[in-house]
Design an enzyme around this catalytic site. Structure first.
Site, mmCIF file in Angstrom:
data_model
loop_
_atom_site.group_PDB
_atom_site.id
_atom_site.type_symbol
_atom_site.label_atom_id
_atom_site.label_comp_id
_atom_site.label_asym_id
_atom_site.label_seq_id
_atom_site.Cartn_x
_atom_site.Cartn_y
_atom_site.Cartn_z
ATOM 1 N N GLY A 167 -2.357 -1.450 -3.670
ATOM 2 C CA GLY A 167 -2.767 -0.143 -4.171
ATOM 3 C C GLY A 167 -1.431 0.285 -4.082
ATOM 4 O O GLY A 167 -1.165 1.325 -5.263
ATOM 5 N N ASP A 168 -0.537 0.242 -2.916
ATOM 6 C CA ASP A 168 0.925 0.691 -2.967
ATOM 7 C C ASP A 168 1.364 0.447 -3.526
ATOM 8 O O ASP A 168 1.974 1.129 -5.029
ATOM 9 C CB ASP A 168 0.957 0.641 -1.543
ATOM 10 C CG ASP A 168 1.458 0.982 -0.231
ATOM 11 O OD1 ASP A 168 -0.183 2.305 -0.683
ATOM 12 O OD2 ASP A 168 0.862 0.469 0.604
ATOM 13 N N MET A 169 1.809 -1.076 -4.265
ATOM 14 C CA MET A 169 2.314 -1.450 -6.107
ATOM 15 C C MET A 169 2.371 -0.980 -6.504
ATOM 16 O O MET A 169 2.853 -0.852 -7.938
ATOM 17 C CB MET A 169 2.572 -2.480 -5.667
ATOM 18 C CG MET A 169 3.281 -3.609 -3.954
ATOM 19 S SD MET A 169 4.359 -2.433 -3.611
ATOM 20 C CE MET A 169 5.439 -2.922 -4.554
#
Length: 388
Positions: A167-169
Site C-alpha cells: 500500500g505504501d509503495m
C-alpha cells in the site's frame, strides 16, 4: 523523462511520500525536503541503520534531496514556507486530512502566492469519506481495500499481512505518476494549477482489476477461487525438492504445450483449461509430484530459457543480487550504500540523485538565500528556533 527545473517542496516523511518524491528526484527534479526543527523525518532513526548511523529506509528514499528545517507552527515559519512555495512547481504533503489547513500551508493558502502550483496530498483514506480521519499503516490500507485476504493465508486460513508494504509503495508510485501527469497537463495548457488527492486505499483497490468484475457482479472471490489466484493448476506456485518454489503461468495453450513438451508430459496437454474439477485436481497432483522431483535451481536451469512459463520464486536478496538486476542497472551504487534505483530506462536519462541523503536542515541557509533572505534575517529565524 527529465524533470530538470521542476522544484518540489516535500512535506512528507517515513516511506510513501518520500518514495514518491524520490522518483521525482531520480527523474531530475529539485526536491526540497521541509522538515520540522525538532527531529525531522523520524525515518532517520528507524532501524536498520547504514554504517553512517542513518535509517536505511531514509537513505533509500531521500537521495539527492535538500533539507530545510522549518517550524511551520509559527507565523514566521509559515511565511518562510509560503515564500518558498511561491517559486515551487509542486507542493507534496502526507499529513492526516486537516493538518495542513491548521498549519496554514494548505492548497488554498499556497494558491494565494502561486496559482499555478501542483499540490498533491497523499493519505491513507483520502481527504473525504467515512474513513478520512482514521490513522493507518500499510496493513490498514490493504485490508480496507478488501485485498488482504487475496494475498496469502496460513494453514488456519487466518488472513496474513502482505509480505511487503504494497500500500505504501503503490500509493507513493501513483502519487508520483499523478503529480507528473498534472505537471504535463499544466505545461500542455490544458489546466493551470491543480490539487491532487491520492488515497493509498484507492490505489490498492485499483490493483484488484483481475477480480473486480466478479466482485462487482455478485461474486465474492477468495484466494484459490479465481483463475489468477490459484484455481488453475497451470497458473500456480509449486514447491520444489529443496523446499523452495517455482511459478507456473501457462495460461495460453501455446505455453502449456511448450511446458508439457519440455518436461516430457505431453499426456497432460489436452487437460488445459478443462472445466472438470476432478480433472483439474488430478493435473495439480501430477504437477506437485513433478516439481518435487528437482530443486528450484535445477528447474530454472532446465526450463528458464524455454517457453514453458516456469520461473523461480526468489528471496529479496536473491532477486536484487542477480544477473538480471545487474544487466538492467537496477541497483544504484552511487551513494554511501546501495539502493534500488529508478525502475525505468530512457534515451534521455536524468542525472542520478547521487550521494548521501541530506542532513537534517543541511540546506536551510542555501534555500532561504535563494528565496531572497539575507544573512541577518536567517540568523534571526535561527535564533528564535524557527529554522534549524
Amino acid at each position: 523523462m527529465r524533470l530538470d527545473g521542476v522544484r518540489v517542496l516535500d512535506l512528507s516523511r517515513l516511506l510513501p511520500g518520500p518514495y514518491a518524491t524520490q522518483l521525482l528526484a531520480d527523474a531530475g527534479a529539485d526536491v526540497i525536503k521541509v522538515e520540522d526543527t525538532d527531529a525531522g523525518d523520524y525515518a532517520r532513526i528507524l532501524p536498520p541503520y547504514t554504517d553512517a548511523g542513518v535509517g536505511a529506509i531514509f537513505d533509500a528514499v531521500n537521495r539527492g534531496k535538500r533539507s530545510v528545517a522549518l517550524d511551520l507552527k509559527t507565523d514566521r515559519g509559515r511565511e518562510a514556507f509560503l515564500d518558498l512555495a511561491a517559486e515551487a512547481d509542486v507542493v507534496f504533503e502526507q499529513f492526516r486530512p486537516g493538518v495542513v489547513e491548521r498549519l496554514g500551508v494548505d492548497y488554498e493558502a499556497v494558491r494565494t502566492v502561486n496559482d499555478d502550483v501542483i499540490y498533491c496530498s497523499l493519505s491513507g483514506f483520502g481527504q473525504d469519506g467515512p474513513h478520512a480521519d482514521r490513522v493507518g499503516h500499510d496493513l490498514n490500507y490493504v485490508g480496507m481495500a478488501g485485498l488482504l485476504d487475496m494475498t496469502r493465508e496460513d494453514e488456519d486460513s487466518k488472513p496474513q499481512m502482505p509480505g511487503y508494504p504494497v500500500g505504501d509503495m503503490a500509493g507513493g508510485l501513483f502519487a508520483a505518476f499523478s503529480t507528473v501527469g498534472a505537471l504535463l497537463s499544466r505545461e500542455l495548457g490544458n489546466t493551470g494549477g491543480e490539487y491532487v488527492d491520492v488515497a493509498m486505499t484507492d490505489v490498492v483497490a485499483s490493483f484488484s482489476q483481475a477480480v473486480a468484475h466478479d466482485a462487482l457482479t455478485g461474486g465474492d472471490p477468495r484466494p484459490g477461487d479465481t483463475e489468477l489466484s490459484g484455481s488453475l493448476p497451470w497458473y500456480d506456485t509449486y514447491e520444489t525438492a529443496d523446499g523452495n518454489y517455482v511459478t507456473l503461468a501457462a495460461l495460453e495453450p501455446k505455453f502449456w504445450d511448450a511446458f508439457c513438451e519440455a518436461v516430457g508430459r505431453e499426456d497432460l496437454a489436452d487437460a488445459h483449461m478443462t472445466g472438470d474439477p476432478a480433472e483439474r485436481e488430478a493435473v495439480r497432483e501430477e504437477l506437485e509430484a513433478l516439481f518435487a522431483e528437482r530443486t528450484r535451481d535445477e528447474w530454472e536451469a532446465e526450463l528458464g530459457d524455454t517457453e514453458a512459463m516456469v520461473a523461480p520464486v526468489r528471496t529479496p536478496a536473491e532477486a536484487l543480487d542477480s544477473e538480471a538486476a545487474d544487466a538492467r542497472d537496477l541497483i544504484d551504487h552511487s551513494g554511501t550504500v546501495p539502493r534500488v534505483g529508478f525502475p525505468a530506462q530512457s534515451t534521455a536519462e536524468p542525472e542520478e540523485a547521487a550521494g548521501a541523503p541530506p542532513g537534517h536542515g543541511e540546506h536551510t541557509d542555501d534555500v532561504l538565500e535563494a528565496a531572497g533572505y539575507d544573512a541577518d534575517r536567517i540568523a534571526s529565524l535561527r535564533e528564535d528556533g524557527i529554522v534549524e
